[in-house]
Design an enzyme around this catalytic site. Structure first.
Site, PDB file in Angstrom:
ATOM      1  N   GLY A   7     -49.131  20.424 -48.531  1.00 23.66           N
ATOM      2  CA  GLY A   7     -50.063  19.753 -47.617  1.00 23.66           C
ATOM      3  C   GLY A   7     -51.250  20.647 -47.362  1.00 23.66           C
ATOM      4  N   ALA A 129     -60.219  24.238 -38.618  1.00 29.20           N
ATOM      5  CA  ALA A 129     -60.972  24.318 -39.872  1.00 29.20           C
ATOM      6  C   ALA A 129     -61.210  22.917 -40.390  1.00 29.20           C
ATOM      7  CB  ALA A 129     -60.168  25.112 -40.899  1.00 29.20           C
ATOM      8  N   LYS A 185     -48.235  23.275 -26.051  1.00 26.73           N
ATOM      9  CA  LYS A 185     -49.351  22.837 -26.904  1.00 26.73           C
ATOM     10  C   LYS A 185     -49.449  21.300 -26.875  1.00 26.73           C
ATOM     11  CE  LYS A 185     -52.609  23.148 -30.061  1.00 26.73           C
ATOM     12  NZ  LYS A 185     -52.441  22.923 -31.476  1.00 26.73           N
TER      13      LYS A 185
END
Ligand code: PAF
Length: 328
Positions: A7, A129, A185
Site C-alpha cells: 500500500g 505527505a 489519535k
C-alpha cells in the site's frame, strides 16, 4: 532486515524510503501504477519539508512477487487492511511480522484473526505527505510516530523499529499502551476529520471558526464517553484540548478525509466515527452529533464514488436513526 511496504502511497513510500537508509536494510515498495512504474524507471523522489532526495528502491505491483521478508508494513486505508495483509500471507506464514501504520480502530484484531498471527505491531503517525505525481511524494507535515503492540512478544521489534526510525530522523515514541495511543489519535480524527470533510476547510480554517470548534468539542466529548465506558486509558488528560491543539498545529493540512473526498475515494469514516457509533450503541451511549456527521460524510462519499449510493447504506444506523440524527 528485509521490509516490504504494502500500500505504498504517500505515507508508505515515505516510511519505506527513509527506512531503506538504514544499513543492511532492503525495502521493497508494493503499490499501484503509475507510481510503481515511475519508481522503477526514475527512483522514488521525496520533496517537501524533509528535503529533496531520490531513493533507488525496488517497486512491485503485487506482494506475491516477493519471496521473503522480515517485516511487512501495511499503510493502506483502513478498509483495505485485511486484503493487503492477506496479499502478503505467504510472508507472514514464513515468519514475517506485520506493522500497521494507519488511522482508525480495530484493524490489528481483524488482521490478527484473518491471518491467525499475533506478530502484529501498530503505529499511529502525524507525518503527512501527498503524492504530487507518479514516483514523487511531497512531505507536508513532520509529526510524531507512536509504535507498540497489543501482543507483548513483539516488544523487541517495536524497540528496534523505533531506534531505526529515530536514527533516520523521525520523531518516534514507543508505547506499552498502544490501544490508548490509537484511541487518542482516533478522538482527534473524530473531531477534525468529518468537520473538515463536510465544510471543505483546512484544519486551520476549521479551528478559527468558533461554531466548528464547538462541533469538534461535541464530537470528541461523545467519543470520550465510549472510551470511559470501555475503561481505555488515553495518552492525554484533556482530549478536547488535544484535538483542538492538533487542528491549530496542523493548520495548513487538508485532513485525510477531505483529501479522500476530493480525490473521489472512499473515506475512513467507518473505522473512525462509525466505530465509535457502533460501540456507543452496544454500550447504550447517545452520540447524536457523531451520527449526524457520519451520515453526511457517507452521503458525500456515495455522491463522489463511481459506484453510486451503495456505500451510503450502513448497518450501523437504521433509517429512523438517520432521520433522527439529522433532524435532532
Ligand atoms: O487524518 C488526518 O488528516 C490527520 O490524522 C490529522 C491529525 C487530523 C491532521 O490532518
Amino acid at each position: 532486515m528485509k521490509i516490504v511496504v504494502v500500500g505504498s502511497g504517500s505515507i508508505g513510500s515515505l516510511y519505506g524510503a527513509f527506512l531503506s537508509r538504514f544499513e543492511n536494510t532492503e525495502v521493497i515498495l508494493v503499490g499501484r501504477n503509475p507510481h510503481v512504474s515511475a519508481i522503477q524507471s526514475n527512483g522514488l523522489k521525496i520533496k517537501g519539508i524533509l528535503g529533496d532526495h531520490v531513493f533507488k528502491l525496488k517497486a512491485m505491483k503485487y506482494a506475491s512477487e516477493v519471496d521473503e521478508a522480515d517485516l511487512v508494513i501495511v499503510t493502506t486505508k483502513t478498509y483495505d487492511t485485511v486484503t493487503a495483509a492477506k496479499s502478503a500471507k505467504h510472508l507472514i506464514d514464513a515468519g514475517a511480522s506485520l506493522l500497521l501504520i494507519q488511522n482508525g480502530l480495530g484493524t490489528e484484531e481483524l488482521v490478527a484473526k484473518a491471518l491467525n498471527t499475533t506478530k502484529v505491531l501498530r503505529a499511529t503517525t502525524c507525518m503527512s505527505a501527498i503524492r504530487t505525481s507518479p514516483g514523487v511524494v511531497t512531505a507536508t507535515g513532520c509529526g510524531l510516530t507512536e509504535i507498540g503492540s497489543r501482543y507483548h512478544e513483539n516488544y523487541e521489534l517495536v524497540e528496534t523499529l523505533s531506534r531505526m526510525l529515530k536514527k533516520v530522523g523521525f520523531d518516534v515514541r514507543t508505547s506499552e499502551n498502544i490501544e490508548g495511543v490509537v484511541w487518542t489519535k482516533t478522538l482527534v480524527n473524530c473531531g477534525i476529520n468529518p468537520v473538515g470533510a463536510l465544510t471543505g476547510l483546512s484544519n486551520g480554517e476549521v479551528y478559527r471558526n468558533p461554531a466548528l470548534r464547538g462541533l469538534i468539542v461535541r464530537l470528541v466529548k461523545e467519543a470520550v464517553q465510549v472510551v470511559e465506558a470501555l475503561g481505555i486509558e488515553l495518552t492525554t488528560e484533556d482530549p478536547v484540548r488535544y484535538a483542538l491543539g492538533t487542528a491549530k498545529a496542523t493548520g495548513d493540512n487538508i485532513n485525510s478525509m477531505l483529501q479522500d473526498l476530493q480525490a473521489g475515494k472512499r473515506t475512513e469514516i467507518d473505522a473512525i466515527t462509525g466505530e465509535v457509533i457502533r460501540l456507543a450503541k452496544q454500550l447504550g451511549i447517545e452520540t447524536p452529533s457523531s451520527e449526524a456527521v457520519y451520515v453526511l460524510v457517507k452521503a458525500l462519499e456515495s455522491k463522489y464514488l463511481e459506484e453510486g449510493g451503495e456505500l451510503a447504506e450502513t448497518d450501523i444506523l437504521e433509517i429512523d436513526d438517520l432521520v433522527e440524527a439529522i433532524t435532532g
